[in-house]
Design a protein around this motif. Structure first.
Motif, mmCIF file in Angstrom:
data_model
loop_
_atom_site.group_PDB
_atom_site.id
_atom_site.type_symbol
_atom_site.label_atom_id
_atom_site.label_comp_id
_atom_site.label_asym_id
_atom_site.label_seq_id
_atom_site.Cartn_x
_atom_site.Cartn_y
_atom_site.Cartn_z
ATOM 1 N N LEU A 111 -31.802 -26.777 -6.915
ATOM 2 C CA LEU A 111 -31.896 -25.401 -7.461
ATOM 3 C C LEU A 111 -32.547 -24.221 -6.628
ATOM 4 N N ASP A 112 -33.799 -24.557 -5.743
ATOM 5 C CA ASP A 112 -34.180 -23.551 -4.961
ATOM 6 C C ASP A 112 -33.171 -23.297 -3.781
ATOM 7 N N GLU A 113 -32.184 -24.100 -3.471
ATOM 8 C CA GLU A 113 -31.249 -23.821 -2.557
ATOM 9 C C GLU A 113 -30.185 -22.853 -3.070
ATOM 10 N N GLY A 114 -29.807 -23.299 -4.334
ATOM 11 C CA GLY A 114 -28.463 -22.418 -4.974
ATOM 12 C C GLY A 114 -29.235 -20.903 -5.452
ATOM 13 N N LEU A 115 -30.597 -20.859 -5.796
ATOM 14 C CA LEU A 115 -31.027 -19.495 -5.972
ATOM 15 C C LEU A 115 -31.061 -18.675 -4.806
ATOM 16 N N GLU A 116 -31.554 -19.348 -3.732
ATOM 17 C CA GLU A 116 -31.617 -18.678 -2.476
ATOM 18 C C GLU A 116 -30.247 -17.997 -1.959
ATOM 19 N N GLU A 117 -28.851 -18.935 -2.178
ATOM 20 C CA GLU A 117 -27.764 -18.397 -1.810
ATOM 21 C C GLU A 117 -27.232 -17.503 -2.614
ATOM 22 N N LEU A 118 -27.392 -17.657 -4.262
ATOM 23 C CA LEU A 118 -27.195 -16.680 -5.229
ATOM 24 C C LEU A 118 -27.694 -15.172 -4.888
ATOM 25 N N ALA A 119 -29.184 -15.278 -4.604
ATOM 26 C CA ALA A 119 -29.794 -13.945 -4.310
ATOM 27 C C ALA A 119 -29.158 -13.349 -2.830
ATOM 28 N N TYR A 120 -28.984 -14.242 -1.901
ATOM 29 C CA TYR A 120 -28.450 -13.622 -0.587
ATOM 30 C C TYR A 120 -26.762 -12.715 -0.939
ATOM 31 N N VAL A 121 -26.075 -13.524 -1.730
ATOM 32 C CA VAL A 121 -24.714 -12.872 -2.332
ATOM 33 C C VAL A 121 -24.901 -11.469 -2.930
ATOM 34 N N LEU A 122 -26.064 -11.489 -3.910
ATOM 35 C CA LEU A 122 -26.189 -10.402 -4.641
ATOM 36 C C LEU A 122 -26.996 -9.044 -3.995
ATOM 37 N N ASP A 123 -27.918 -9.776 -2.984
ATOM 38 C CA ASP A 123 -28.608 -8.758 -1.734
ATOM 39 C C ASP A 123 -27.414 -8.236 -1.111
ATOM 40 N N ALA A 124 -26.495 -8.842 -0.467
ATOM 41 C CA ALA A 124 -25.577 -8.291 0.352
ATOM 42 C C ALA A 124 -24.512 -7.466 -0.271
ATOM 43 N N LEU A 125 -24.619 -7.486 -1.632
ATOM 44 C CA LEU A 125 -23.640 -6.677 -2.466
ATOM 45 C C LEU A 125 -24.213 -5.414 -3.119
ATOM 46 N N ARG A 126 -25.556 -5.065 -2.699
ATOM 47 C CA ARG A 126 -26.418 -4.206 -3.736
ATOM 48 C C ARG A 126 -25.533 -2.686 -3.552
ATOM 49 N N ASP A 127 -24.861 -2.498 -2.273
ATOM 50 C CA ASP A 127 -24.426 -1.301 -2.396
ATOM 51 C C ASP A 127 -23.349 -0.924 -3.421
ATOM 52 N N LEU A 128 -22.739 -1.954 -3.952
ATOM 53 C CA LEU A 128 -21.576 -1.705 -4.614
ATOM 54 C C LEU A 128 -22.098 -1.062 -6.025
ATOM 55 N N PRO A 129 -21.011 -0.339 -6.480
ATOM 56 C CA PRO A 129 -21.410 0.380 -7.936
ATOM 57 C C PRO A 129 -22.210 -0.560 -8.712
ATOM 58 N N PRO A 130 -23.149 -0.045 -9.552
ATOM 59 C CA PRO A 130 -23.970 -0.979 -10.729
ATOM 60 C C PRO A 130 -22.822 -1.485 -11.676
ATOM 61 N N GLY A 131 -23.203 -2.897 -12.166
ATOM 62 C CA GLY A 131 -22.189 -3.343 -12.947
ATOM 63 C C GLY A 131 -21.305 -4.097 -12.402
ATOM 64 N N VAL A 132 -20.819 -3.936 -11.382
ATOM 65 C CA VAL A 132 -19.288 -4.507 -10.685
ATOM 66 C C VAL A 132 -19.660 -5.972 -10.524
ATOM 67 N N VAL A 133 -20.917 -6.217 -9.718
ATOM 68 C CA VAL A 133 -20.934 -7.712 -9.654
ATOM 69 C C VAL A 133 -22.435 -8.020 -10.257
ATOM 70 N N GLU A 134 -22.437 -9.041 -10.750
ATOM 71 C CA GLU A 134 -23.607 -9.538 -11.611
ATOM 72 C C GLU A 134 -23.578 -10.927 -11.601
ATOM 73 N N ALA A 135 -25.093 -11.378 -11.336
ATOM 74 C CA ALA A 135 -25.191 -12.752 -11.625
ATOM 75 C C ALA A 135 -24.767 -13.102 -13.119
ATOM 76 N N ASP A 136 -24.288 -14.312 -13.392
ATOM 77 C CA ASP A 136 -24.089 -14.821 -14.860
ATOM 78 C C ASP A 136 -24.156 -16.509 -14.713
ATOM 79 N N LEU A 137 -25.343 -16.828 -15.398
ATOM 80 C CA LEU A 137 -25.538 -18.206 -15.040
ATOM 81 C C LEU A 137 -24.881 -19.203 -16.003
ATOM 82 N N SER A 138 -24.054 -18.322 -16.837
ATOM 83 C CA SER A 138 -23.050 -19.277 -17.710
ATOM 84 C C SER A 138 -21.746 -19.728 -16.910
#
Lengths: 436, 436
Positions: free
Chosen positions: B252-279
């Motif tokens: 879980l820790d490893e997965g969260l770290e990876e998920l955070a990396y991806v979201l963080d690398a894309l934080r310059d994109l317009p809001p709402g375009v990329v979002e985490a969805d744990l479903s």
């Protein structure tokens, strides 16, 4: 990889595929062909890979070549049988009949697609290959203007692709039919079918077939062969040579006039590119006027690389509306594969990247930022995908044939630099104005 | 056309085809997608429509959807059975295994091709449709950099195509598997498969399935559902919300770290375009890390318009070499057809012609000459195809949506003029400098 479990990774015979560096060249070809077609106002259509079998077989001649489609677990039974199209003419005819009321005429369309034939593969013959077709159709009448235009386009396409020397031979079915009729031959169309074999059989064999099978006199047969020997790019000389054979016929006159029109309209093309060749018959009854056939000058045995002509009715099998037309089809895969085999294709790098931005340390932000600037200016740019020794990053660029390596500033005072790998020259550069 | 003899011109259900004006828009889409892929350094490949059936069925899951090929008159028997590819992943795997020694890694490829599935057609589901795939593969290890890059590219493509509002949901299979494991669930992968049905079944039904079929306690099942409710574009908030559920696990820790990396690398994109969805689960066992799924914001029921993720081994069925990768597939036809149906596609003229040169009298030479000049300058130009009244020539331009009509000089002293049909304005123009 010698393990038998993995042998199924072998290519399927007759279905060519290329490495990325070759596919990149093929895509440039496809772009140029499309640009040329569009520069003359031809509109694109694309039809499905599959047609109903009944539509495909309306002409009934090529049944053994058709690939039919079946669902692996077919439980329906009642569906129409489907097959992959084996040319782009049948789908075009079906398309026009179907969308008749939504098209504006004269309809000038181009269509660049794969076609499939279940033939035995051999040099220049594939089971899957790309054809590039243009056609002009119009209800009831298509101006002769287009007979010259489609041939001009084919010539310009082949020239721009730098395929080496080629010749586009042109003839007119009315010339053949009229000439044979004027000779007093009973079935001129049967003579056309025999004369069409001239590229495969010796002249003596053809002569014998004309006499023995079709009942021509020796004199008639000799005249047919003498006509087939005539060729040349200058309309008046060709016409004079035909007249000198002493045959008179109304249809012959009409055909010669059309042939002269086409040659005359294309007299500005480089010498030798387009010439009349009175042996070109294109056996199918489909064609009714101008006929074309293009070949490599250097590889005459390789056969046709482009062909076409004028027809009286495109879609008779699908609609009562009479739709004459004229068109030409360029055998892209045939041409491309031959040049590739002969080592004549200038194959470039393995990827479209123009600039690799190296990542100097842990921080990728400066690299990502400059890459975005370059990309925004239309320059294909990669950021190296991890932190790594500079030597490794350079090796990646060299391996992929990427021409430039970009060094973002290491610290606040440093400036951007770019290195051309071909010359090893490294200079300061501004990403907002630099050009490859 | 009501005649039954002609009814077979009807389209084959599930095989879409467009009028020229629509195909022109689709071609512009294809160009932009390709440009975007190449701007990030992805190299093009194209694989045959057909693969051997044994290659297609190595994964064994979609056998009922495959179209097999048969020759209409098959007399050979001994040939390998062929089928049309139903996605671009299996052909890519076979291609990589086959050309392993000729590729340079990390291999970044794009592939834009038709795929075929013998499914029952319905809204958004076709039997022939175009997929646009990018993947990055590398022996043994693919940097996380690419998990963000391929999603960024998908986002940029969909934005540039102006498809309206969309959202790209991202998750990580390690988060799911680690969370379920941390909960003490016996078979985490079985839970993923059930949770993947959340978009089709009510939460209560899922909960009951988890308890009744997989033996979870009520508390475990409720935790699974609470995880699936979490979403958001801000990495720290999402991570905090997951942590608040009180589950601890290394994966879980490893997965969260990876998920955070991806979201963080894309934080310059317009809001709402990329979002985490744990479903987001993407049921197939194929995916092992990051997973993506894109949808229209406006048409949420229409389902996925783009999807992908990270996998541990691309070509295990074809080679022993371990080839992990990450990729995304854009469902071009699904998106295009939906916007067309909704009337959201700005469809333009019926042909690519920008200028129609009229033929003022019998002499076509001046018209042909100016057309060549314009064409040479990259302006798509038609010459009217016959001598005709000016009104007829103008009607042709209007009917095809050609924006400009060019008048070559009538006599030596006259000058060129051009008329914009939209404004009816006619002005003198020099063909060597004029621009549309």
């Amino acid at each position: 990889m010698a393990d038998s479990e993995f042998t199924r990774t072998a290519p399927v015979s007759g279905f060519p595929e290329w490495l990325p560096e070759v596919r990149m060249v093929e895509l440039r070809w496809l772009d140029r062909i499309r640009e040329k077609f569009e520069s003359y106002g031809f509109a694109p259509i694309e039809t499905p890979a599959a047609e109903t079998l009944s539509a495909l077989l309306k002409k009934g001649e090529t049944s053994q070549e058709v690939y039919t489609l079946h669902r692996l677990q077919d439980d329906s039974g009642g569906e129409a049988k489907l097959g992959l199209h084996f040319d782009l003419t049948v789908p075009f005819a079906r398309y026009v009949a179907q969308h008749l009321n939504d098209l504006t005429f004269p309809f000038k369309r181009y269509q660049i697609q794969k076609v499939w034939r279940g033939e035995r593969p051999q040099e220049g013959r594939f089971r899957e290959f790309t054809q590039c077709d243009i056609d002009v159709i119009n209800p009831d009448h298509v101006p002769l203007h287009f007979d010259a235009e489609v041939l001009r386009i084919a010539s310009e396409v082949l020239t721009e692709l730098e395929i080496g020397q080629f010749v586009l031979r042109v003839n007119n079915r009315k010339v053949l039919e009229g000439f044979y009729r004027g000779l007093g031959v009973p079935d001129p169309v049967a003579v056309i079918r025999v004369m069409d074999k001239l590229d495969k059989l010796a002249a003596e064999q053809i002569e014998r077939m004309l006499v023995d099978q079709l009942g021509l006199t020796d004199g008639q047969a000799k005249s047919c062969l003498r006509l087939a020997e005539l060729r040349g790019g200058d309309a008046p000389s060709v016409l004079r040579a035909v007249r000198d054979l002493g045959v008179n016929d109304e249809l012959l006159d009409e055909g010669l006039e059309e042939l002269a029109y086409v040659l005359d309209a294309l007299r500005d093309l480089p010498p030798g590119v387009v010439e009349a060749d009175l042996s070109i018959a294109r056996g199918l009854d489909y064609y009714t006027g101008t006929v074309y056939e293009g070949t490599f000058t250097e590889f005459p045995k390789y056969g046709s690389i482009c062909s076409g002509g004028r027809y009286a009715d495109l879609a008779g099998a699908f609609t009562r509306r009479s739709l004459p037309g004229v068109g030409v089809s360029i055998g892209l895969t045939r041409i491309f594969a031959k040049l590739l085999t002969e080592g004549r294709l200038p194959v470039g790098p393995k990827c479209p990247t123009q600039v690799l931005v190296v990542v100097p340390g842990q921080d990728t932000q400066a690299a990502t930022a400059v890459a975005a600037v370059l990309r925004g200016r239309g320059i294909n740019t990669e950021v190296f995908h991890q932190t790594a020794k500079l030597a490794k990053q350079l090796r990646y660029a060299i391996g992929k044939g990427i021409p430039y390596v970009w060094f973002p500033p290491f610290h606040d005072d440093a400036q951007h630099e770019v290195k051309a790998l071909a010359t090893e020259e490294q200079v300061p550069a501004d990403p907002t104005v630099w050009l490859p």
